[in-house]
Write a protein that holds these residues in place. Structure first.
Motif, PDB file in Angstrom:
ATOM      1  N   LEU A 189      54.476 -23.974  17.490  1.00 29.56           N
ATOM      2  CA  LEU A 189      55.258 -24.270  16.289  1.00 29.56           C
ATOM      3  C   LEU A 189      55.130 -25.750  15.909  1.00 29.56           C
ATOM      4  CD1 LEU A 189      57.267 -23.244  14.154  1.00 29.56           C
ATOM      5  CD2 LEU A 189      59.108 -23.850  15.748  1.00 29.56           C
ATOM      6  N   THR A 190      55.165 -26.623  16.894  1.00 26.52           N
ATOM      7  CA  THR A 190      55.010 -28.053  16.636  1.00 26.52           C
ATOM      8  C   THR A 190      53.635 -28.346  16.031  1.00 26.52           C
ATOM      9  OG1 THR A 190      56.493 -28.565  18.475  1.00 26.52           O
ATOM     10  CG2 THR A 190      55.072 -30.337  17.703  1.00 26.52           C
ATOM     11  N   THR A 191      52.603 -27.717  16.565  1.00 23.97           N
ATOM     12  CA  THR A 191      51.252 -27.903  16.018  1.00 23.97           C
ATOM     13  C   THR A 191      51.167 -27.383  14.589  1.00 23.97           C
ATOM     14  OG1 THR A 191      50.320 -27.697  18.243  1.00 23.97           O
ATOM     15  CG2 THR A 191      48.807 -27.411  16.400  1.00 23.97           C
ATOM     16  N   ASP A 192      51.744 -26.210  14.349  1.00 32.89           N
ATOM     17  CA  ASP A 192      51.724 -25.644  12.997  1.00 32.89           C
ATOM     18  C   ASP A 192      52.448 -26.546  12.001  1.00 32.89           C
ATOM     19  OD1 ASP A 192      50.287 -23.488  13.921  1.00 32.89           O
ATOM     20  OD2 ASP A 192      52.040 -22.156  14.092  1.00 32.89           O
ATOM     21  N   ARG A 193      53.549 -27.132  12.437  1.00 33.96           N
ATOM     22  CA  ARG A 193      54.285 -28.050  11.553  1.00 33.96           C
ATOM     23  C   ARG A 193      53.470 -29.306  11.250  1.00 33.96           C
ATOM     24  NH1 ARG A 193      60.245 -27.419  14.243  1.00 33.96           N
ATOM     25  NH2 ARG A 193      60.802 -25.492  13.155  1.00 33.96           N
ATOM     26  N   ALA A 194      52.729 -29.789  12.243  1.00 33.05           N
ATOM     27  CA  ALA A 194      51.888 -30.969  12.025  1.00 33.05           C
ATOM     28  C   ALA A 194      50.772 -30.652  11.033  1.00 33.05           C
ATOM     29  CB  ALA A 194      51.308 -31.454  13.353  1.00 33.05           C
ATOM     30  N   ILE A 195      50.187 -29.474  11.132  1.00 36.71           N
ATOM     31  CA  ILE A 195      49.143 -29.063  10.178  1.00 36.71           C
ATOM     32  C   ILE A 195      49.739 -28.959   8.781  1.00 36.71           C
ATOM     33  CG2 ILE A 195      47.649 -27.133   9.497  1.00 36.71           C
ATOM     34  CD1 ILE A 195      47.148 -26.666  12.513  1.00 36.71           C
ATOM     35  N   GLU A 196      50.910 -28.381   8.681  1.00 41.54           N
ATOM     36  CA  GLU A 196      51.568 -28.239   7.370  1.00 41.54           C
ATOM     37  C   GLU A 196      51.933 -29.603   6.784  1.00 41.54           C
ATOM     38  OE1 GLU A 196      52.909 -26.680   3.932  1.00 41.54           O
ATOM     39  OE2 GLU A 196      51.762 -25.666   5.484  1.00 41.54           O
ATOM     40  N   ALA A 197      52.357 -30.542   7.622  1.00 38.35           N
ATOM     41  CA  ALA A 197      52.689 -31.889   7.126  1.00 38.35           C
ATOM     42  C   ALA A 197      51.458 -32.570   6.531  1.00 38.35           C
ATOM     43  CB  ALA A 197      53.268 -32.739   8.260  1.00 38.35           C
ATOM     44  N   ILE A 198      50.305 -32.385   7.166  1.00 36.93           N
ATOM     45  CA  ILE A 198      49.076 -32.970   6.625  1.00 36.93           C
ATOM     46  C   ILE A 198      48.702 -32.289   5.316  1.00 36.93           C
ATOM     47  CG2 ILE A 198      46.596 -33.274   7.019  1.00 36.93           C
ATOM     48  CD1 ILE A 198      47.273 -33.593  10.005  1.00 36.93           C
ATOM     49  N   ALA A 199      48.838 -30.969   5.262  1.00 37.31           N
ATOM     50  CA  ALA A 199      48.511 -30.239   4.027  1.00 37.31           C
ATOM     51  C   ALA A 199      49.401 -30.688   2.873  1.00 37.31           C
ATOM     52  CB  ALA A 199      48.645 -28.739   4.256  1.00 37.31           C
ATOM     53  N   VAL A 200      50.676 -30.870   3.135  1.00 34.27           N
ATOM     54  CA  VAL A 200      51.603 -31.332   2.097  1.00 34.27           C
ATOM     55  C   VAL A 200      51.225 -32.739   1.649  1.00 34.27           C
ATOM     56  CG1 VAL A 200      54.002 -32.040   1.694  1.00 34.27           C
ATOM     57  CG2 VAL A 200      53.514 -29.833   2.753  1.00 34.27           C
ATOM     58  N   SER A 201      50.888 -33.595   2.599  1.00 29.86           N
ATOM     59  CA  SER A 201      50.489 -34.969   2.272  1.00 29.86           C
ATOM     60  C   SER A 201      49.231 -34.980   1.405  1.00 29.86           C
ATOM     61  CB  SER A 201      50.252 -35.758   3.560  1.00 29.86           C
ATOM     62  OG  SER A 201      49.722 -37.010   3.277  1.00 29.86           O
ATOM     63  N   ILE A 202      48.271 -34.146   1.738  1.00 34.44           N
ATOM     64  CA  ILE A 202      47.028 -34.080   0.963  1.00 34.44           C
ATOM     65  C   ILE A 202      47.318 -33.595  -0.446  1.00 34.44           C
ATOM     66  CG2 ILE A 202      44.853 -32.817   0.713  1.00 34.44           C
ATOM     67  CD1 ILE A 202      44.594 -32.957   3.770  1.00 34.44           C
ATOM     68  N   ARG A 203      48.123 -32.548  -0.564  1.00 40.14           N
ATOM     69  CA  ARG A 203      48.447 -32.015  -1.894  1.00 40.14           C
ATOM     70  C   ARG A 203      49.197 -33.036  -2.738  1.00 40.14           C
ATOM     71  NH1 ARG A 203      50.580 -27.422   0.991  1.00 40.14           N
ATOM     72  NH2 ARG A 203      48.776 -26.220   1.610  1.00 40.14           N
ATOM     73  N   TYR A 204      50.034 -33.819  -2.109  1.00 44.57           N
ATOM     74  CA  TYR A 204      50.850 -34.797  -2.836  1.00 44.57           C
ATOM     75  C   TYR A 204      50.038 -36.006  -3.273  1.00 44.57           C
ATOM     76  CZ  TYR A 204      54.527 -38.180  -3.795  1.00 44.57           C
ATOM     77  OH  TYR A 204      55.326 -39.112  -4.386  1.00 44.57           O
ATOM     78  N   ASN A 205      49.107 -36.452  -2.423  1.00 46.03           N
ATOM     79  CA  ASN A 205      48.422 -37.721  -2.673  1.00 46.03           C
ATOM     80  C   ASN A 205      47.071 -37.609  -3.368  1.00 46.03           C
ATOM     81  OD1 ASN A 205      50.402 -39.380  -1.529  1.00 46.03           O
ATOM     82  ND2 ASN A 205      49.662 -38.905   0.512  1.00 46.03           N
ATOM     83  N   GLU A 206      46.434 -36.463  -3.319  1.00 49.05           N
ATOM     84  CA  GLU A 206      45.083 -36.379  -3.856  1.00 49.05           C
ATOM     85  C   GLU A 206      45.014 -35.385  -5.001  1.00 49.05           C
ATOM     86  OE1 GLU A 206      42.122 -35.933  -0.878  1.00 49.05           O
ATOM     87  OE2 GLU A 206      43.093 -37.367   0.439  1.00 49.05           O
ATOM     88  N   GLN A 207      44.235 -35.746  -6.013  1.00 50.45           N
ATOM     89  CA  GLN A 207      44.085 -34.892  -7.188  1.00 50.45           C
ATOM     90  C   GLN A 207      43.212 -33.686  -6.859  1.00 50.45           C
ATOM     91  OE1 GLN A 207      46.134 -35.931  -9.139  1.00 50.45           O
ATOM     92  NE2 GLN A 207      46.232 -38.096  -8.707  1.00 50.45           N
ATOM     93  N   ASN A 208      42.010 -33.935  -6.319  1.00 52.99           N
ATOM     94  CA  ASN A 208      41.084 -32.863  -5.983  1.00 52.99           C
ATOM     95  C   ASN A 208      41.215 -32.593  -4.488  1.00 52.99           C
ATOM     96  OD1 ASN A 208      39.049 -31.039  -5.752  1.00 52.99           O
ATOM     97  ND2 ASN A 208      37.394 -32.489  -6.109  1.00 52.99           N
ATOM     98  N   ASN A 209      42.163 -31.748  -4.119  1.00 54.12           N
ATOM     99  CA  ASN A 209      42.466 -31.574  -2.711  1.00 54.12           C
ATOM    100  C   ASN A 209      41.695 -30.442  -2.047  1.00 54.12           C
ATOM    101  OD1 ASN A 209      43.751 -29.307  -3.697  1.00 54.12           O
ATOM    102  ND2 ASN A 209      45.790 -30.153  -3.500  1.00 54.12           N
ATOM    103  N   SER A 210      40.878 -29.683  -2.782  1.00 57.24           N
ATOM    104  CA  SER A 210      40.163 -28.568  -2.161  1.00 57.24           C
ATOM    105  C   SER A 210      39.176 -29.062  -1.108  1.00 57.24           C
ATOM    106  CB  SER A 210      39.454 -27.730  -3.215  1.00 57.24           C
ATOM    107  OG  SER A 210      38.538 -28.536  -3.924  1.00 57.24           O
TER     108      SER A 210
END
Length: 170
Positions: free
Chosen positions: A86-107
Motif C-alpha cells: 500500500l505504501t508503494t502504491d501510494r508513492a506511485i500515485e503521488a508521482i502520477a499526481v505530481s506529473i499530471r499537475y506539473n507537466e502539460q504533455n504528461n503521456s
C-alpha cells in the motif's frame, strides 16, 4: 522646428528608454521566477522518486521475509506485506499526481511510471502464487526467477532519477 518640439523629443526618448529598461527588468524577474519554480518542481520530483525507491526496497525486504515463512503465512507477516504494498502504491500515485499537475504533455512522462506499476503488479502476482503454495514449491530456481523482477522495477526508475537530478542541478 519649434521650441516645444525641441524639448519634447529628448523627453520622449528618455521616456521610451525608461520604459524599455523597466520592461527588461520585469522580464528578468519573470524568467527568474520561472526558473525557480522549475527548480522547486525538479526537487519535488526527485524527492518523490527517491521515496518510491525506498518504498520498493522495503517491499522487497517484506516480500523476502514472507517467502521465508511456512505456509500458511502468519497474519502479522501478511499485514506487513499488505502495508508495504500500500505504501508503494501510494508513492506511485503521488508521482502520477505530481506529473499530471506539473507537466502539460504528461503521456511521455508517465510512461515509465505505467511500466513500473505494470511490472510490479506482475511480480506481486508471482509472489502471491508462491505464498499460497507450500515451502516445497519455493525452490531456489523459482525464487531466483521472481526476486530479480522486484529489482528490475527499481531499475526502471534509474533514468527518471537521473533526469530529475540533472534538472535539480541546472
Amino acid at each position: 522646428m519649434t521650441l516645444k518640439t525641441l524639448f519634447a523629443m529628448p523627453i520622449a526618448i528618455i521616456l521610451i528608454v525608461t520604459l524599455s529598461l523597466a520592461g527588461m527588468i520585469t522580464g528578468q524577474g519573470w524568467s527568474g521566477q520561472t526558473r525557480g519554480k522549475a527548480a522547486v518542481e525538479a526537487v519535488e520530483r526527485m524527492r518523490l522518486l527517491l521515496e518510491l525507491q525506498t518504498d520498493l526496497r522495503a517491499e522487497r525486504l517484506v516480500s523476502n521475509s514472507a517467502l521465508a515463512r511456512p505456509y500458511p503465512m502468519p497474519t502479522r507477516v501478511g499485514r506487513r506485506l499488505a502495508d508495504a504494498r500500500l505504501t508503494t502504491d501510494r508513492a506511485i500515485e503521488a508521482i502520477a499526481v505530481s506529473i499530471r499537475y506539473n507537466e502539460q504533455n504528461n503521456s511521455a512522462a508517465e510512461a515509465y511510471l505505467t511500466n513500473a506499476a505494470g511490472r510490479l503488479g506482475t511480480v506481486r502476482a508471482g509472489i502471491d502464487a508462491l505464498l499460497v503454495s507450500g515451502p516445497a514449491a519455493r525452490t531456489y530456481g523459482v525464487l531466483e526467477s521472481v526476486m530479480p523482477e522486484l529489482l528490475a522495477v527499481s531499475r526502471l526508475l534509474e533514468e527518471p532519477l537521473q533526469r530529475a537530478s540533472l534538472a535539480v542541478t541546472l
